[in-house]
Design a protein around this motif. Structure first.
Motif, PDB file in Angstrom:
ATOM      1  N   ILE A   2       9.321 -17.974   7.301  1.00  0.00           N
ATOM      2  CA  ILE A   2       9.667 -16.570   7.551  1.00  0.00           C
ATOM      3  C   ILE A   2       8.386 -15.774   7.790  1.00  0.00           C
ATOM      4  O   ILE A   2       7.443 -15.871   7.010  1.00  0.00           O
ATOM      5  CB  ILE A   2      10.449 -15.972   6.359  1.00  0.00           C
ATOM      6  CG1 ILE A   2      11.774 -16.691   6.182  1.00  0.00           C
ATOM      7  CG2 ILE A   2      10.672 -14.479   6.570  1.00  0.00           C
ATOM      8  CD1 ILE A   2      12.551 -16.229   4.972  1.00  0.00           C
ATOM      9  N   ILE A   3       8.371 -15.015   8.883  1.00  0.00           N
ATOM     10  CA  ILE A   3       7.243 -14.119   9.155  1.00  0.00           C
ATOM     11  C   ILE A   3       7.467 -12.854   8.343  1.00  0.00           C
ATOM     12  O   ILE A   3       8.354 -12.057   8.647  1.00  0.00           O
ATOM     13  CB  ILE A   3       7.132 -13.793  10.656  1.00  0.00           C
ATOM     14  CG1 ILE A   3       6.940 -15.063  11.465  1.00  0.00           C
ATOM     15  CG2 ILE A   3       5.993 -12.814  10.908  1.00  0.00           C
ATOM     16  CD1 ILE A   3       6.950 -14.855  12.955  1.00  0.00           C
ATOM     17  N   LYS A   4       6.659 -12.670   7.302  1.00  0.00           N
ATOM     18  CA  LYS A   4       6.836 -11.521   6.411  1.00  0.00           C
ATOM     19  C   LYS A   4       5.968 -10.334   6.815  1.00  0.00           C
ATOM     20  O   LYS A   4       6.303  -9.200   6.533  1.00  0.00           O
ATOM     21  CB  LYS A   4       6.500 -11.927   4.973  1.00  0.00           C
ATOM     22  CG  LYS A   4       7.454 -12.949   4.417  1.00  0.00           C
ATOM     23  CD  LYS A   4       7.103 -13.279   2.983  1.00  0.00           C
ATOM     24  CE  LYS A   4       8.070 -14.312   2.438  1.00  0.00           C
ATOM     25  NZ  LYS A   4       7.760 -14.646   1.050  1.00  0.00           N
ATOM     26  N   ARG A   5       4.828 -10.620   7.450  1.00  0.00           N
ATOM     27  CA  ARG A   5       3.905  -9.550   7.808  1.00  0.00           C
ATOM     28  C   ARG A   5       3.094  -9.963   9.031  1.00  0.00           C
ATOM     29  O   ARG A   5       2.758 -11.125   9.195  1.00  0.00           O
ATOM     30  CB  ARG A   5       2.953  -9.288   6.640  1.00  0.00           C
ATOM     31  CG  ARG A   5       2.040  -8.128   6.855  1.00  0.00           C
ATOM     32  CD  ARG A   5       1.122  -7.904   5.641  1.00  0.00           C
ATOM     33  NE  ARG A   5       0.217  -6.826   5.902  1.00  0.00           N
ATOM     34  CZ  ARG A   5      -0.844  -6.900   6.693  1.00  0.00           C
ATOM     35  NH1 ARG A   5      -1.126  -8.009   7.313  1.00  0.00           N
ATOM     36  NH2 ARG A   5      -1.624  -5.854   6.867  1.00  0.00           N
ATOM     37  N   ILE A   6       2.778  -8.992   9.871  1.00  0.00           N
ATOM     38  CA  ILE A   6       1.945  -9.215  11.053  1.00  0.00           C
ATOM     39  C   ILE A   6       0.687  -8.372  10.882  1.00  0.00           C
ATOM     40  O   ILE A   6       0.763  -7.179  10.559  1.00  0.00           O
ATOM     41  CB  ILE A   6       2.694  -8.806  12.342  1.00  0.00           C
ATOM     42  CG1 ILE A   6       3.919  -9.687  12.545  1.00  0.00           C
ATOM     43  CG2 ILE A   6       1.772  -8.865  13.543  1.00  0.00           C
ATOM     44  CD1 ILE A   6       4.770  -9.285  13.713  1.00  0.00           C
ATOM     45  N   ASP A   7      -0.475  -8.983  11.106  1.00  0.00           N
ATOM     46  CA  ASP A   7      -1.724  -8.235  11.059  1.00  0.00           C
ATOM     47  C   ASP A   7      -1.739  -7.241  12.224  1.00  0.00           C
ATOM     48  O   ASP A   7      -1.637  -7.642  13.390  1.00  0.00           O
ATOM     49  CB  ASP A   7      -2.916  -9.194  11.151  1.00  0.00           C
ATOM     50  CG  ASP A   7      -4.235  -8.458  11.086  1.00  0.00           C
ATOM     51  OD1 ASP A   7      -4.447  -7.717  10.105  1.00  0.00           O
ATOM     52  OD2 ASP A   7      -5.042  -8.627  12.019  1.00  0.00           O
ATOM     53  N   VAL A   8      -1.843  -5.966  11.905  1.00  0.00           N
ATOM     54  CA  VAL A   8      -1.706  -4.904  12.905  1.00  0.00           C
ATOM     55  C   VAL A   8      -2.798  -4.994  13.965  1.00  0.00           C
ATOM     56  O   VAL A   8      -2.508  -4.946  15.165  1.00  0.00           O
ATOM     57  CB  VAL A   8      -1.710  -3.520  12.220  1.00  0.00           C
ATOM     58  CG1 VAL A   8      -1.720  -2.404  13.250  1.00  0.00           C
ATOM     59  CG2 VAL A   8      -0.513  -3.381  11.292  1.00  0.00           C
TER      60      VAL A   8
END
Length: 92
Positions: A2-8
């Motif tokens: 699961i992709i929980k966070r993306i580096d902005v």
């Protein structure tokens, strides 16, 4: 997985580069068409010069807009993923 966070910043850089590539493609098309249409309309080098500027200006504008848009999209994704849990990806 699961992709929980993306580096902005990472997402903004990638999307900015992709958008700049599209801007270069559009700029080259503008250069081509204005180079062909300039002599037909009798405006001479004015059109060709404008097309040449578009090859430089459009990738810059598209790249900057893509960078900003990518950062905003990543921020919104991170906020939404924090609430509903992210995107599920299945791999083999």
């Amino acid at each position: 997985m699961i992709i929980k966070r993306i580096d902005v910043f990472s997402a903004a850089k990638i999307i900015g580069i992709i958008a700049a590539g599209f801007g270069l493609l559009v700029g080259m098309m503008v250069f081509l068409f204005e180079g062909l249409l300039g002599p037909m309309t009798g405006t001479g080098n004015g059109f060709a010069m404008m097309g040449g500027l578009m090859v430089i200006a459009l990738p810059l504008m598209y790249g900057i807009a893509g960078f900003i848009g990518g950062a905003i999209q990543a921020l919104i994704y991170n906020a939404a993923a924090g609430v509903i849990g992210g995107i599920r990806i299945e791999t083999e």
